[in-house]
Motif scaffolding. Sequence first.
Motif, PDB file in Angstrom:
ATOM      1  N   GLU A  68       7.994 -14.195  23.446  1.00 43.71           N
ATOM      2  CA  GLU A  68       7.438 -12.863  23.201  1.00 43.71           C
ATOM      3  C   GLU A  68       7.118 -12.746  21.713  1.00 43.71           C
ATOM      4  OE1 GLU A  68       9.560  -9.586  24.920  1.00 43.71           O
ATOM      5  OE2 GLU A  68      10.503 -10.888  26.410  1.00 43.71           O
ATOM      6  N   LYS A  69       5.850 -12.693  21.399  1.00 45.99           N
ATOM      7  CA  LYS A  69       5.434 -12.754  20.003  1.00 45.99           C
ATOM      8  C   LYS A  69       5.931 -11.576  19.174  1.00 45.99           C
ATOM      9  CE  LYS A  69       1.402 -13.269  17.028  1.00 45.99           C
ATOM     10  NZ  LYS A  69      -0.066 -13.423  16.955  1.00 45.99           N
ATOM     11  N   ASP A  70       5.769 -10.380  19.687  1.00 47.95           N
ATOM     12  CA  ASP A  70       6.123  -9.198  18.907  1.00 47.95           C
ATOM     13  C   ASP A  70       7.618  -8.907  18.903  1.00 47.95           C
ATOM     14  OD1 ASP A  70       3.448  -8.754  18.263  1.00 47.95           O
ATOM     15  OD2 ASP A  70       3.101  -7.621  20.110  1.00 47.95           O
ATOM     16  N   ALA A  71       8.275  -9.132  20.021  1.00 50.20           N
ATOM     17  CA  ALA A  71       9.699  -8.803  20.129  1.00 50.20           C
ATOM     18  C   ALA A  71      10.605  -9.863  19.511  1.00 50.20           C
ATOM     19  CB  ALA A  71      10.072  -8.607  21.593  1.00 50.20           C
ATOM     20  N   ARG A  72      10.056 -11.037  19.176  1.00 48.32           N
ATOM     21  CA  ARG A  72      10.872 -12.157  18.686  1.00 48.32           C
ATOM     22  C   ARG A  72      12.031 -12.440  19.648  1.00 48.32           C
ATOM     23  NH1 ARG A  72      10.156 -14.050  13.410  1.00 48.32           N
ATOM     24  NH2 ARG A  72       8.610 -12.891  12.224  1.00 48.32           N
ATOM     25  N   ARG A  73      11.655 -12.572  20.878  1.00 49.14           N
ATOM     26  CA  ARG A  73      12.613 -12.884  21.939  1.00 49.14           C
ATOM     27  C   ARG A  73      12.027 -14.026  22.757  1.00 49.14           C
ATOM     28  NH1 ARG A  73      16.461  -9.285  24.609  1.00 49.14           N
ATOM     29  NH2 ARG A  73      17.066 -10.151  26.644  1.00 49.14           N
ATOM     30  N   LEU A  74      12.851 -14.994  23.119  1.00 51.71           N
ATOM     31  CA  LEU A  74      12.378 -16.123  23.908  1.00 51.71           C
ATOM     32  C   LEU A  74      13.489 -16.617  24.813  1.00 51.71           C
ATOM     33  CD1 LEU A  74      13.888 -18.620  22.314  1.00 51.71           C
ATOM     34  CD2 LEU A  74      11.892 -18.508  20.828  1.00 51.71           C
ATOM     35  N   GLU A  75      13.114 -17.557  25.679  1.00 53.70           N
ATOM     36  CA  GLU A  75      14.059 -18.145  26.634  1.00 53.70           C
ATOM     37  C   GLU A  75      14.215 -19.631  26.329  1.00 53.70           C
ATOM     38  OE1 GLU A  75      14.183 -19.260  31.428  1.00 53.70           O
ATOM     39  OE2 GLU A  75      12.735 -17.771  30.682  1.00 53.70           O
ATOM     40  N   ILE A  76      15.408 -20.144  26.533  1.00 51.73           N
ATOM     41  CA  ILE A  76      15.651 -21.585  26.526  1.00 51.73           C
ATOM     42  C   ILE A  76      15.820 -22.014  27.977  1.00 51.73           C
ATOM     43  CG2 ILE A  76      17.226 -23.443  25.885  1.00 51.73           C
ATOM     44  CD1 ILE A  76      17.926 -21.844  23.372  1.00 51.73           C
ATOM     45  N   GLY A  77      14.997 -22.960  28.417  1.00 50.24           N
ATOM     46  CA  GLY A  77      15.088 -23.362  29.817  1.00 50.24           C
ATOM     47  C   GLY A  77      14.317 -24.632  30.100  1.00 50.24           C
ATOM     48  N   ALA A  78      13.998 -24.836  31.397  1.00 45.95           N
ATOM     49  CA  ALA A  78      13.349 -26.068  31.852  1.00 45.95           C
ATOM     50  C   ALA A  78      14.103 -27.280  31.322  1.00 45.95           C
ATOM     51  CB  ALA A  78      11.882 -26.096  31.432  1.00 45.95           C
ATOM     52  N   THR A  79      15.430 -27.178  31.354  1.00 48.27           N
ATOM     53  CA  THR A  79      16.307 -28.209  30.798  1.00 48.27           C
ATOM     54  C   THR A  79      16.853 -29.089  31.915  1.00 48.27           C
ATOM     55  OG1 THR A  79      16.991 -26.695  29.018  1.00 48.27           O
ATOM     56  CG2 THR A  79      18.406 -28.605  29.453  1.00 48.27           C
ATOM     57  N   TRP A  80      16.719 -30.387  31.762  1.00 45.59           N
ATOM     58  CA  TRP A  80      17.375 -31.291  32.704  1.00 45.59           C
ATOM     59  C   TRP A  80      17.680 -32.628  32.037  1.00 45.59           C
ATOM     60  CZ3 TRP A  80      14.610 -35.719  33.496  1.00 45.59           C
ATOM     61  CH2 TRP A  80      13.217 -35.659  33.377  1.00 45.59           C
ATOM     62  N   TYR A  81      18.782 -33.228  32.485  1.00 51.74           N
ATOM     63  CA  TYR A  81      19.245 -34.518  31.975  1.00 51.74           C
ATOM     64  C   TYR A  81      19.672 -35.389  33.147  1.00 51.74           C
ATOM     65  CZ  TYR A  81      20.114 -31.344  28.031  1.00 51.74           C
ATOM     66  OH  TYR A  81      19.994 -30.385  27.066  1.00 51.74           O
ATOM     67  N   PRO A  82      19.657 -36.713  32.983  1.00 47.31           N
ATOM     68  CA  PRO A  82      20.182 -37.590  34.022  1.00 47.31           C
ATOM     69  C   PRO A  82      21.637 -37.239  34.336  1.00 47.31           C
ATOM     70  CG  PRO A  82      19.044 -38.856  32.337  1.00 47.31           C
ATOM     71  CD  PRO A  82      19.160 -37.463  31.814  1.00 47.31           C
ATOM     72  N   LYS A  83      22.045 -37.488  35.555  1.00 46.78           N
ATOM     73  CA  LYS A  83      23.396 -37.127  35.991  1.00 46.78           C
ATOM     74  C   LYS A  83      24.463 -37.744  35.089  1.00 46.78           C
ATOM     75  CE  LYS A  83      26.341 -36.977  40.089  1.00 46.78           C
ATOM     76  NZ  LYS A  83      26.449 -37.336  41.535  1.00 46.78           N
ATOM     77  N   SER A  84      24.207 -38.955  34.582  1.00 49.03           N
ATOM     78  CA  SER A  84      25.214 -39.670  33.791  1.00 49.03           C
ATOM     79  C   SER A  84      25.521 -39.014  32.454  1.00 49.03           C
ATOM     80  CB  SER A  84      24.770 -41.125  33.558  1.00 49.03           C
ATOM     81  OG  SER A  84      23.525 -41.158  32.883  1.00 49.03           O
ATOM     82  N   VAL A  85      24.643 -38.148  31.955  1.00 42.40           N
ATOM     83  CA  VAL A  85      24.929 -37.493  30.675  1.00 42.40           C
ATOM     84  C   VAL A  85      25.140 -35.988  30.830  1.00 42.40           C
ATOM     85  CG1 VAL A  85      23.658 -39.227  29.368  1.00 42.40           C
ATOM     86  CG2 VAL A  85      22.499 -37.119  30.050  1.00 42.40           C
ATOM     87  N   GLN A  86      25.150 -35.505  32.069  1.00 46.22           N
ATOM     88  CA  GLN A  86      25.460 -34.105  32.283  1.00 46.22           C
ATOM     89  C   GLN A  86      26.933 -33.848  31.963  1.00 46.22           C
ATOM     90  OE1 GLN A  86      24.241 -33.090  36.289  1.00 46.22           O
ATOM     91  NE2 GLN A  86      22.126 -33.709  35.923  1.00 46.22           N
ATOM     92  N   LYS A  87      27.251 -32.671  31.480  1.00 48.35           N
ATOM     93  CA  LYS A  87      28.614 -32.261  31.115  1.00 48.35           C
ATOM     94  C   LYS A  87      29.166 -33.120  29.981  1.00 48.35           C
ATOM     95  CE  LYS A  87      29.637 -30.473  35.728  1.00 48.35           C
ATOM     96  NZ  LYS A  87      30.566 -30.494  36.892  1.00 48.35           N
ATOM     97  N   THR A  88      28.271 -33.560  29.077  1.00 48.68           N
ATOM     98  CA  THR A  88      28.692 -34.294  27.888  1.00 48.68           C
ATOM     99  C   THR A  88      28.246 -33.500  26.661  1.00 48.68           C
ATOM    100  OG1 THR A  88      26.643 -35.580  27.619  1.00 48.68           O
ATOM    101  CG2 THR A  88      28.304 -36.457  29.149  1.00 48.68           C
ATOM    102  N   PHE A  89      28.395 -34.118  25.487  1.00 50.93           N
ATOM    103  CA  PHE A  89      28.003 -33.466  24.244  1.00 50.93           C
ATOM    104  C   PHE A  89      26.502 -33.169  24.185  1.00 50.93           C
ATOM    105  CE2 PHE A  89      27.246 -37.944  23.503  1.00 50.93           C
ATOM    106  CZ  PHE A  89      26.031 -37.957  22.821  1.00 50.93           C
TER     107      PHE A  89
END
Length: 203
Positions: free
Chosen positions: A94-115
């Motif tokens: 959102e350009k004016d509100a300076r608000r955004l979303e973090i998403g469309a995130t995915w990782y291989p199963k082997s590195v999920q729940k890691t650092f």
Amino acid sequence: MISSTYYPPKPIRLSGDRVELVPLGLEHADVLTEALQDGELWKLWYTNIPEPEGMKAWIQKALEEQEAGLSLPFAVIRKEDSKLLGTTRYLNIEKDARRLEIGATWYPKSVQKTFVNTECKLLLLEHAFETLGCIAVEFRTHIMNFTSRKAIERLGAKLDGILRNHRISKNGTLRDTAVYSITKEEWPTVRGNLLFKLGKPQV
């Protein structure tokens, strides 16, 4: 008054101790397609992870949204071996509100729940609040994606509410979306929590 030099967000490399976020490009398609095989991620009905044969089109759409100023996609690189692990992005900018979303995130199963996810979120949130001057950062996920919801809650994000019949899922069912956010006032506490999880000094 925060300068408009950095907002809306523009392609940038964000580097941490163990991961680096680099602008996503079509050159990443083959390696990301391979990464999908670890856990057969596209088979999760409640996600929007692309099928292997659709990876290039998925990246191309992300780049078109970037060009339109709607999103900013990243490839996630593990620094110790330069391995491409997955992807994440800013979206719903959102350009004016300076608000955004973090998403469309995915990782291989082997590195999920890691650092990996923890440090990526630290880098993205730091840039959003401390450079872009965001007033809030959102996280959205399918109401049935309990793994994602728990991960978002562990970050320190708070549930804003549920958008009912918000989307049509890839299997044709109607999706209720859980919406979480972190505000700029909450960011120092969230930052301290993420640094603690990563075993880093809270400076």
